[in-house]
Enzyme design. Structure first.
Site, mmCIF file in Angstrom:
data_model
loop_
_atom_site.group_PDB
_atom_site.id
_atom_site.type_symbol
_atom_site.label_atom_id
_atom_site.label_comp_id
_atom_site.label_asym_id
_atom_site.label_seq_id
_atom_site.Cartn_x
_atom_site.Cartn_y
_atom_site.Cartn_z
ATOM 1 N N GLU A 265 -25.072 63.156 20.547
ATOM 2 C CA GLU A 265 -26.516 63.350 20.349
ATOM 3 C C GLU A 265 -26.933 62.964 18.934
ATOM 4 O OE1 GLU A 265 -28.149 63.573 22.938
ATOM 5 O OE2 GLU A 265 -26.557 64.234 24.289
ATOM 6 N N HIS A 268 -27.702 59.329 18.897
ATOM 7 C CA HIS A 268 -29.095 59.109 19.338
ATOM 8 C C HIS A 268 -30.048 59.457 18.189
ATOM 9 C CE1 HIS A 268 -28.564 58.212 23.579
ATOM 10 N NE2 HIS A 268 -27.915 59.320 23.821
HETATM 11 ZN ZN ZN Z 1 -26.798 59.776 25.568
#
Ligand code: ZN
Length: 501
Positions: A265, A268
């Site tokens: 994450e 991202h």
């Molecule tokens: Zn992902």
């Protein structure tokens, strides 16, 4: 109005749309992390109203006319402004093609189908879900037809997640991945090498796992002054806007779940934080390709976070934090355990190698379902047969087979392939970064991740949606998305770990 006035007016409407999307993202984040259980009904109304207001603004005739006028001006506006117009046109045009009545029916069926799916999964009962899934499938066909396509409905759905991608290209590259992986996974299983998993299975204290994760993502360059980390059932990253990027993770006894989830994450999140400040509240800040977004998370999680160099740096720190678990393990044993590869039933728990076979299987099934080549009632049988061929095992019950993912119930058709596109793009970016930064491996082994982060900002993050995915890939890596770099990466890394020649 002059062209500049028309453009400025369009951009002020775009900024309002971006604000509405930020507000919706914040509501969504809150729902998954903090909202009390009884808040769900009231929140559903708020979210539906927000979505309605956004849809109305996005498909409004005024915006339509401004965009059409600016599209005609074309190149005379300069490439940046032209890209802004193209990005908003794409979103506006797709939204405008779908009648409001169909949007409402889809939202209703989605919430019914996900509820029925949840129950059916709990009861291990595919037949309880089949009628709703059939309804969802015919709605998806209707939706694809409303969007318009060249005879291949799947292309219209794929376009939602991966601008410009075509079924034939996805088939070609995924077939290449599959043809490599099936014998490769079997060779790993037959190698006789069995890493000792005790050192990753824990149980590890949750709070200390969180502290370790925070240390790792800070080293990656994730700015906690412009972001935060919370806990949710399903980890996600929500870029509320450039200065407020929120990650969630979850912790289990198994160290891999929380740590790799956090790194994923944060990958991202770095993408969201790397956006140009000048693109804030504009259409170019809206990342349209999931295959590119997922490449950022997968690169940090796998190519970096599961590398030997990474653990050279972090293993002693982990050992200090958890001496009772790790005192008798060395970095090589730990590295081997982190990279354990074996066929398993559940996609989200799979290692980075077999993961892609889970995706190929889902892609083939959803493609054939939409084309009418298989029927919903035959799904469990089709699933299990493919599973046997690809993994050599068969799910005992549908909750750990065909019913495990929410995607089809939610109407996310064309979404699955973007996970493997993410792995392919990740390997390709990492190889290109290695060519640009000849001592990348040494930098990682001493915990210096900033040169890599900066390369990504320069070649990927700052561009937002300026280029179609394959154009971005060509600019950053010299070629469109293909399977070569991922296959080389797997062969080198796992060939060594499992003694394959
Ligand atoms: Zn992902």
């Amino acid at each position: 109005m002059t062209v500049k006035e028309t453009y400025d007016h369009m951009m002020s409407l775009a900024a309002e749309l971006a604000d509405l999307e930020s507000a919706a993202a914040l509501l969504g984040w809150d729902q998954e992390t903090n909202m009390p259980e009884k808040g769900i009904e009231g929140r559903a109304h708020v979210s539906a109203t927000m979505a309605g207001v956004r849809h109305e603004k996005l498909t409004h005739g005024e915006l339509h006319d401004l965009l059409l006028e600016l599209k005609e001006v074309g190149g005379d506006m300069g490439p940046e402004n032209k890209a802004q117009v193209a990005a908003l046109w794409r979103t506006h045009d797709r939204a405008s093609r779908v009648p409001g009545e169909l949007v409402k029916r889809m939202a209703k069926t989605r919430s019914e189908a996900t509820a029925v799916w949840g129950q059916a999964r709990k009861n291990k009962d595919f037949d309880g879900f089949a009628p709703k899934l059939s309804e969802m499938m015919s709605l998806q066909k209707e939706y694809a037809d409303a969007l318009g396509h060249d005879g291949t409905a799947y292309n219209a759905l794929l376009e939602e997640y991966e601008p410009g991608a075509k079924l034939a290209d996805i088939e070609r590259v995924l077939n290449e991945v599959k043809d490599f992986l099936i014998p490769f996974v079997k060779a790993i299983a037959d190698s006789g090498v069995e890493p000792d998993l005790k050192c990753v299975l824990g149980p590890y204290d949750t709070k200390k796992q969180g502290e370790f994760g925070a240390m790792v993502i800070k080293a990656m360059g994730f700015d906690l002054g412009g972001g935060r980390v919370d806990v949710s059932n399903h980890p996600f990253c929500s870029g509320i806007h450039g200065g407020d990027v929120r990650l969630t993770t979850r912790y289990k006894d198994d160290l891999r779940v929380g740590l790799l989830g956090t790194i994923h994450e944060a990958g991202h999140g770095l993408y969201e934080q790397g956006a140009l400040a000048a693109h804030a509240r504009t259409p170019l800040a809206d990342i349209q390709s999931l295959g590119i977004h997922e490449s950022q998370s997968r690169m940090w999680e796998n190519n970096v976070g599961l590398s030997h160099g990474f653990w050279n740096h972090f293993f002693p720190k982990l050992q200090d934090m958890f001496p009772e678990h790790l005192a008798s393990t060395d970095v090589n044993g730990f590295y081997a355990a982190m990279n354990d590869v074996r066929p398993s039933l559940i996609r989200i728990e799979a290692d980075e190698v077999t993961y892609n076979l889970h995706i190929v299987l889902r892609f083939e099934i959803e493609r054939d379902l939409l084309a009418g080549n298989i029927e919903v009632k035959d799904l469990p049988e089709v699933w299990n047969e493919k599973f046997r061929t690809y993994f050599g095992i068969v799910p005992p019950t549908p909750d750990v087979g065909v019913l495990q993912d929410i995607h089809w119930a939610a109407g996310y058709l064309g979404y699955f392939p973007t996970y493997t596109l993410g792995s392919l793009n990740a390997a390709q970016f990492y190889a290109a970064a290695g060519r640009a930064l000849p001592d990348l491996e040494e930098q990682i082994a001493r915990g210096d991740f900033i040169p890599l982060r900066d390369w990504l900002v320069e070649n990927v993050h700052r561009w937002g949606s300026s280029f179609a995915p394959n154009e971005l890939m060509e600019r950053a890596t010299g070629k469109p998305t293909n399977a070569a770099d991922l296959i080389t990466y797997f062969k080198t890394k796992y060939g060594e770990l499992y003694g394959l020649s």
